[in-house]
Design a protein around this motif. Structure first.
Motif, mmCIF file in Angstrom:
data_model
loop_
_atom_site.group_PDB
_atom_site.id
_atom_site.type_symbol
_atom_site.label_atom_id
_atom_site.label_comp_id
_atom_site.label_asym_id
_atom_site.label_seq_id
_atom_site.Cartn_x
_atom_site.Cartn_y
_atom_site.Cartn_z
ATOM 1 N N ASP A 131 52.947 66.347 44.839
ATOM 2 C CA ASP A 131 52.524 67.242 45.911
ATOM 3 C C ASP A 131 53.041 66.772 47.281
ATOM 4 N N GLY A 132 54.301 66.357 47.321
ATOM 5 C CA GLY A 132 54.900 65.956 48.586
ATOM 6 C C GLY A 132 54.438 64.619 49.109
ATOM 7 N N LYS A 133 53.865 63.806 48.241
ATOM 8 C CA LYS A 133 53.390 62.485 48.656
ATOM 9 C C LYS A 133 53.921 61.408 47.712
ATOM 10 N N ILE A 134 54.106 60.217 48.244
ATOM 11 C CA ILE A 134 54.518 59.051 47.467
ATOM 12 C C ILE A 134 53.307 58.132 47.327
ATOM 13 N N PHE A 135 52.954 57.786 46.089
ATOM 14 C CA PHE A 135 51.812 56.916 45.825
ATOM 15 C C PHE A 135 52.324 55.579 45.282
ATOM 16 N N LEU A 136 51.948 54.478 45.915
ATOM 17 C CA LEU A 136 52.362 53.143 45.503
ATOM 18 C C LEU A 136 51.145 52.328 45.097
ATOM 19 N N LEU A 137 51.246 51.665 43.944
ATOM 20 C CA LEU A 137 50.161 50.804 43.468
ATOM 21 C C LEU A 137 50.491 49.347 43.752
ATOM 22 N N ASP A 138 49.582 48.672 44.451
ATOM 23 C CA ASP A 138 49.678 47.231 44.700
ATOM 24 C C ASP A 138 48.439 46.576 44.097
ATOM 25 N N PHE B 288 45.993 46.696 56.411
ATOM 26 C CA PHE B 288 45.853 46.563 54.969
ATOM 27 C C PHE B 288 46.918 45.649 54.364
ATOM 28 N N GLY B 289 48.155 45.747 54.852
ATOM 29 C CA GLY B 289 49.237 44.969 54.259
ATOM 30 C C GLY B 289 49.620 45.522 52.895
ATOM 31 N N PHE B 290 50.602 44.893 52.282
ATOM 32 C CA PHE B 290 51.060 45.333 50.966
ATOM 33 C C PHE B 290 51.747 44.177 50.273
ATOM 34 N N GLY B 291 51.547 44.066 48.951
ATOM 35 C CA GLY B 291 52.152 42.990 48.179
ATOM 36 C C GLY B 291 53.209 43.527 47.234
ATOM 37 N N GLU B 292 52.953 43.451 45.948
ATOM 38 C CA GLU B 292 53.915 43.879 44.930
ATOM 39 C C GLU B 292 53.715 45.345 44.570
ATOM 40 N N VAL B 293 54.818 46.093 44.488
ATOM 41 C CA VAL B 293 54.752 47.486 44.050
ATOM 42 C C VAL B 293 54.844 47.507 42.528
ATOM 43 N N GLU B 294 53.750 47.877 41.885
ATOM 44 C CA GLU B 294 53.692 47.879 40.427
ATOM 45 C C GLU B 294 54.004 49.253 39.851
ATOM 46 N N LYS B 295 53.702 50.312 40.605
ATOM 47 C CA LYS B 295 53.929 51.657 40.090
ATOM 48 C C LYS B 295 54.155 52.618 41.247
ATOM 49 N N VAL B 296 55.027 53.603 41.029
ATOM 50 C CA VAL B 296 55.330 54.622 42.034
ATOM 51 C C VAL B 296 55.194 56.002 41.388
ATOM 52 N N LEU B 297 54.410 56.878 41.995
ATOM 53 C CA LEU B 297 54.317 58.269 41.560
ATOM 54 C C LEU B 297 54.558 59.174 42.765
ATOM 55 N N SER C 69 45.153 48.108 46.032
ATOM 56 C CA SER C 69 44.959 49.487 46.457
ATOM 57 C C SER C 69 46.130 50.357 46.030
ATOM 58 N N ILE C 70 45.926 51.668 46.153
ATOM 59 C CA ILE C 70 46.987 52.663 46.055
ATOM 60 C C ILE C 70 47.162 53.233 47.449
ATOM 61 N N GLN C 71 48.370 53.207 47.971
ATOM 62 C CA GLN C 71 48.626 53.725 49.306
ATOM 63 C C GLN C 71 49.541 54.937 49.211
#
Length: 257
Positions: free
Chosen positions: A71-78, A59-68, A84-86
């Motif tokens: 429930d014990g998980k880290i969600f990153l928006l690219d 999948f790869g990843f580019g710019e992190v625009e938002k972090v939440l 995607s949200i990973q």
């Protein structure tokens, strides 16, 4: 990825100091602050932990625009490269990827605290709700462009428009939607004029558990938005006339080098 704990930010400290004065009625005064003191970074945090993330080569990843974190998980928006949200666990292990069912750009997202569902705001002014397992549950269409999804509370989704018009309603800074069908519930903080050129929107938000404290461009006030949809003045920042009004901004001569 850095995990910051301990002391909260200076902005939160300011707000928590004056949280007893979040409502203005009658002759109730509003605290006026004169920002003067500078803080060092080490005064804002007690520790920093580096968490190596297990990014998928597929999948790869580019710019992190938002972090939440939920429930014990880290969600990153690219929103750019992978669109995607990973999701990762707190040790950085990759768990799951969420994408728009239309394979389009995801501008923002929030998490429904009651169900763990992800609410996506995507290109084309669309809402999409996904279960934690990644199943598409429902979709909706917005009446205007949104700049930021702020938070979800009591079944309502609050958002900042960024000086955008809500079709058939007018110009408002804040709006709320139903979490069930994404229909418009309420509008807040109307404005008559908008900047003549695009500006970088100020993203000063702080959640204290009972309300969202925020500031808007061209505004000296810190406002508080409660979970039941009430907006009240909180703190007035005295910048000695250094903040432009919209009229002053539109009439000023800007030189771009």
């Amino acid at each position: 990825m850095r995990r910051v704990s301990g002391k909260v930010s200076f902005f939160i400290l300011l707000i928590s100091s004056f949280v007893c004065c979040t409502k203005r009625s009658g002759d109730t005064p509003i605290h006026v602050l004169q920002p003067e003191e500078k803080l060092q970074f080490h005064e804002l945090v007690s520790s920093i932990e580096l968490i190596p993330l297990e990014f998928s080569e597929e999948f790869g990843f580019g710019e992190v625009e938002k972090v939440l974190v939920f429930d014990g998980k880290i969600f990153l928006l690219d929103p750019t490269f992978s669109k995607s949200i990973q999701a990762f666990d707190l040790n950085g292990k990759f768990i799951k990827r969420y994408k728009s069912f239309q394979e389009t750009t995801i501008w923002d997202f929030v998490i429904d605290k009651s169900s763990g569902d992800l609410i996506l705001y995507t290109l084309g002014k669309n809402f999409e709700r996904f279960s934690p397992e990644g199943e598409l549950l429902n979709t909706g269409k917005n009446l205007g462009t949104l700049a930021d999804l702020l938070f979800e509370e009591n079944g309502n989704l609050f958002a900042y428009t960024g000086f955008s018009e809500i079709s058939g309603k007018g110009n408002f800074n804040l709006v709320s939607f139903s979490m069930d069908d994404f229909s418009l519930i309420e509008t807040y903080l109307p404005f008559e004029k908008e900047p003549s050129v695009g500006i970088e929107r100020v993203k000063n938000y702080a959640w204290n558990g009972n309300g969202l404290f925020f500031s808007l461009p061209f505004n000296k006030e810190i406002l508080v938005l409660s979970g039941n949809g009430q907006v009240n003045e909180s703190i007035l920042l005295d910048f000695e006339g250094r903040i432009f009004s919209v009229d002053q901004f539109n009439s000023s001569e800007c030189i771009v080098e």
